[in-house]
Design a protein around this motif. Structure first.
Motif, PDB file in Angstrom:
ATOM      1  N   CYS A  44      51.757  34.724  16.701  1.00  0.00           N
ATOM      2  CA  CYS A  44      50.973  33.835  15.842  1.00  0.00           C
ATOM      3  C   CYS A  44      51.737  33.571  14.544  1.00  0.00           C
ATOM      4  O   CYS A  44      51.197  33.602  13.455  1.00  0.00           O
ATOM      5  CB  CYS A  44      49.582  34.421  15.541  1.00  0.00           C
ATOM      6  SG  CYS A  44      48.355  33.167  15.114  1.00  0.00           S
ATOM      7  N   ALA A  45      53.045  33.352  14.679  1.00  0.00           N
ATOM      8  CA  ALA A  45      53.875  33.172  13.489  1.00  0.00           C
ATOM      9  C   ALA A  45      54.619  31.846  13.478  1.00  0.00           C
ATOM     10  O   ALA A  45      55.231  31.505  12.477  1.00  0.00           O
ATOM     11  CB  ALA A  45      54.879  34.317  13.372  1.00  0.00           C
ATOM     12  N   CYS A  46      54.592  31.086  14.586  1.00  0.00           N
ATOM     13  CA  CYS A  46      55.457  29.905  14.620  1.00  0.00           C
ATOM     14  C   CYS A  46      54.710  28.596  14.864  1.00  0.00           C
ATOM     15  O   CYS A  46      55.220  27.536  14.549  1.00  0.00           O
ATOM     16  CB  CYS A  46      56.530  30.076  15.692  1.00  0.00           C
ATOM     17  SG  CYS A  46      55.903  30.007  17.378  1.00  0.00           S
ATOM     18  N   ALA A  47      53.523  28.659  15.418  1.00  0.00           N
ATOM     19  CA  ALA A  47      52.734  27.451  15.723  1.00  0.00           C
ATOM     20  C   ALA A  47      53.483  26.465  16.609  1.00  0.00           C
ATOM     21  O   ALA A  47      53.294  25.255  16.496  1.00  0.00           O
ATOM     22  CB  ALA A  47      52.261  26.775  14.434  1.00  0.00           C
ATOM     23  N   THR A  48      54.354  26.947  17.486  1.00  0.00           N
ATOM     24  CA  THR A  48      55.044  26.041  18.413  1.00  0.00           C
ATOM     25  C   THR A  48      54.554  26.250  19.849  1.00  0.00           C
ATOM     26  O   THR A  48      55.290  26.048  20.809  1.00  0.00           O
ATOM     27  CB  THR A  48      56.579  26.202  18.357  1.00  0.00           C
ATOM     28  OG1 THR A  48      56.924  27.516  18.795  1.00  0.00           O
ATOM     29  CG2 THR A  48      57.121  25.960  16.970  1.00  0.00           C
ATOM     30  N   CYS A  49      53.292  26.659  19.976  1.00  0.00           N
ATOM     31  CA  CYS A  49      52.709  26.839  21.313  1.00  0.00           C
ATOM     32  C   CYS A  49      51.383  26.088  21.387  1.00  0.00           C
ATOM     33  O   CYS A  49      50.476  26.465  22.119  1.00  0.00           O
ATOM     34  CB  CYS A  49      52.507  28.317  21.618  1.00  0.00           C
ATOM     35  SG  CYS A  49      51.370  29.108  20.468  1.00  0.00           S
ATOM     36  N   HIS A  50      51.297  25.020  20.605  1.00  0.00           N
ATOM     37  CA  HIS A  50      50.080  24.203  20.480  1.00  0.00           C
ATOM     38  C   HIS A  50      49.727  23.520  21.818  1.00  0.00           C
ATOM     39  O   HIS A  50      50.604  22.958  22.457  1.00  0.00           O
ATOM     40  CB  HIS A  50      50.384  23.162  19.373  1.00  0.00           C
ATOM     41  CG  HIS A  50      49.319  22.148  19.134  1.00  0.00           C
ATOM     42  ND1 HIS A  50      49.578  20.983  18.462  1.00  0.00           N
ATOM     43  CD2 HIS A  50      48.012  22.106  19.463  1.00  0.00           C
ATOM     44  CE1 HIS A  50      48.476  20.270  18.368  1.00  0.00           C
ATOM     45  NE2 HIS A  50      47.504  20.928  18.981  1.00  0.00           N
TER      46      HIS A  50
END
Ligand SMILES: Cc1cc2nc3c(=O)[nH]c(=O)nc-3n(C[C@H](O)[C@H](O)[C@H](O)COP(=O)(O)OP(=O)(O)OC[C@H]3O[C@@H](n4cnc5c(N)ncnc54)[C@H](O)[C@@H]3O)c2cc1C
Ligand code: FES
Lengths: 106, 413
Positions: A44-50
């Motif tokens: 939950c650190a990159c927000a690239t799995c939206h």
């Protein structure tokens, strides 16, 4: 094993057998579904799995936690059904889940 | 060499950077041979969970893997594990591996990572002294991670403190010895370091700050850590967390330019145009920071290096670069860091430490250069976005908590 359908922005579908206990992000990455980068590996650190959860499934996936919601606020093209897929845990209740992928994660 | 002449790529080091490179080369449509060489027995895996959920026993090895091991064969990536590269012949464009076999390449990627520093102390080789870098390190240490055992962590960096947090949660007795007067001295401000010191202290971790280890005591197993002032700290397990050195043996042997890392340009090319270097072992210019040469130790840097190299080798479009980012999980605290704080002259807070949710913004003059955000993801992402788009906000504006971070970022110039 639950089946999850990932639909790329182009419309291409990937149906994947996803083991219970893993996350919707992990199942996608392990099968190289394009469009989920997941750089931080689910921390939950990159927000690239939206992803966009199919509206029919929203009740079952539940809502984003507050940490996740704050991250989503900064993602591109956020909708009310946006989630970070690393925060959705796979279970039998999600067998048949459909998620759509955004055009880009950055 | 132009991209269509590259038919054979060898990647040395099957860690996060190496694994991502192989995968991204295929995603970019590269059809030539890819050999991914790694001395560890595993397919590429993520290290961050090693000091977090893996140490805590909440994740198994298969979930650390970047991709399942069988995917490499499916994508025609020759993954050679438990095999070390021992020599680079630059003129002949060959890599020699243990056992003598030589593998030819058109392009070579060094992704050899870093190795933990060994304690320069008598007794450092005793049973019960561990480092924390590989899955094997944790597998060896984990059986001793049981309630009541005495753990001494030497070095208070993020990894050491993460391990201390897991140890407390499992009921070990934990002492952290740090030569500096505060923890996290290299990686954050005194203010944020003080916050983590207080948190760990409240969780029952003892700190010996300004403590200088002199030797590790014990006959066959460690029994204590002795300090230069004569203090002895009883220990069943010692964890050395005193940092890493870039693994540059092959680069140095073959005469590539190295300093504190294999030096590369922004395309991750070393002083030999056929050889790239990425991840922990390499230093490259970071555009957001005046092209300062930086050797970063982070997942972001490993993944970004892989993207850059895949684009360079295939002649594809270079990736959009991100401001450096990092995170650390300790207890229920999620620290998220963006930018590089070195050289800051002002620090501004949003939120207060006593709420265990705050962000420290670092400024150099008027320019925002970094953020440490604890349980404050919007502040982290907002600051990261500002840094990577070259924007800033006046300090008094960013401190105004009545305005949401998102709104502030939208108003920034
Ligand atoms: C415990 C721990 C926690 C971390 N936590 C975080 C975190 O929360 N967030 C974050 O962003 N980063 C974190 N990091 C840092 C991050 O994991 C590293 O920056 C990243 O793994 C670097 O990737 P790499 O591929 O460059 O190196 P590595 O992952 O170290 O891979 C290099 C590989 O190359 C192999 N190798 C070296 N030489 C040879 C040779 N001659 N022949 C064959 N193989 C060779 C090595 O054995 C190794 O397997 C953490 C690291 C550790 C150790
Ligand atoms: S994988 Fe990074 S936030 Fe989901």
């Amino acid at each position: 094993m639950p089946k999850i359908t990932y639909i790329e922005a182009s419309g291409k579908e990937h149906v994947i057998d996803a083991p219970n206990g893993q996350t919707v992000m992990e199942a996608a990455v392990k099968h190289a579904v394009p469009g989920i980068d997941a750089d931080c590996g689910g921390a939950c650190a990159c927000a690239t799995c939206h992803v966009y959860v199919d509206p029919d499934w929203l009740a079952k996936t539940g809502e984003a936690g507050s940490m996740e919601q704050s991250m989503l606020d900064f993602a591109n093209d956020v909708e009310t059904n946006s989630r970070l897929s690393c925060q959705i845990k796979i279970s039998d209740a999600l067998d048949g889940l459909v998620v759509r992928l955004p055009k880009s994660q950055h | 060499m132009s991209s269509d002449e590259i038919k054979r790529v060898i990647i040395i080091g099957a860690g996060q950077a190496g694994g991502e490179t192989a995968q991204r080369l295929r995603q970019a449509g590269f059809e030539g041979d890819i050999t991914l060489l790694g001395e560890e027995p595993h397919a590429p895996y993520q290290r961050p969970p090693l000091s977090k959920k893996y140490l805590a026993g909440e994740l198994t090895m298969d979930r650390l893997l970047l991709r399942p091991a069988n995917v490499y064969a499916e994508e025609k990536i020759a993954l050679l594990t438990s095999l070390r590269a021992v020599w680079i012949d630059r003129a002949g464009k060959k890599v020699r591996v243990e056992g003598g076999r030589e593998l030819p390449f058109d392009a070579l990627v060094l992704a050899t990572g870093s190795k933990p520093r060994k304690l320069p102390l008598v007794g450092a080789d005793l049973a019960g002294v561990f480092t924390l870098r590989t899955a094997a390190d944790i597998d060896a240490m984990k059986p001793h991670f049981v309630a009541g055992k005495k753990l001494v962590v030497i070095g208070a960096g993020y990894i050491g403190l993460e391990a201390a947090a897991v140890a407390r949660q499992l009921g070990l007795d934990v002492t952290v010895v740090e030569t500096a007067v505060r923890p996290l001295a290299r990686v954050t401000s005194p203010e944020v370091a003080g916050f983590f010191l207080d948190e760990h202290t409240r969780q029952g971790v003892r700190f010996v700050l300004g403590g200088q280890p002199a030797l590790i005591k014990g006959s066959d197993r460690v029994t204590a850590v002795g300090l230069t002032d004569g203090t002895e700290i009883p220990a069943d397990i010692v964890l050395a967390g005193i940092g890493v050195n870039p693994e540059m043996t092959l680069a140095q042997q073959s005469g590539l330019t190295t300093e504190n890392g294999v030096i590369t340009d922004a395309q991750c090319r070393t002083s030999d145009p056929n050889i790239f270097a990425i991840g922990d072992c390499a230093a490259r210019p970071i555009s957001f920071f005046d092209n300062r040469l930086c050797r970063l130790e982070s997942v972001h840097n490993a993944v970004e290096g892989a993207k850059i190299v895949a684009a360079a080798i295939t002649g594809g479009k270079p990736p959009a670069l991100e401001a450096p980012w990092f995170w650390s999980d300790q207890y229920d605290l999620k620290l998220q860091i963006a930018g590089l704080f070195q050289g800051y002259d002002h620090i501004v807070f949003r939120g207060v430490m006593t709420d265990r949710a705050f962000a420290a913004f670092y400024y150099q003059g008027e320019r925002l250069i970094a953020v440490d955000a604890v349980n404050k993801p919007a502040e982290y992402l907002g600051a990261k976005m500002l840094i990577q788009t070259g924007r800033t906000l006046p300090r008094e504006v960013i401190a105004d908590e009545t305005r949401p971070m998102k709104e502030l970022v939208a108003s920034a110039k």
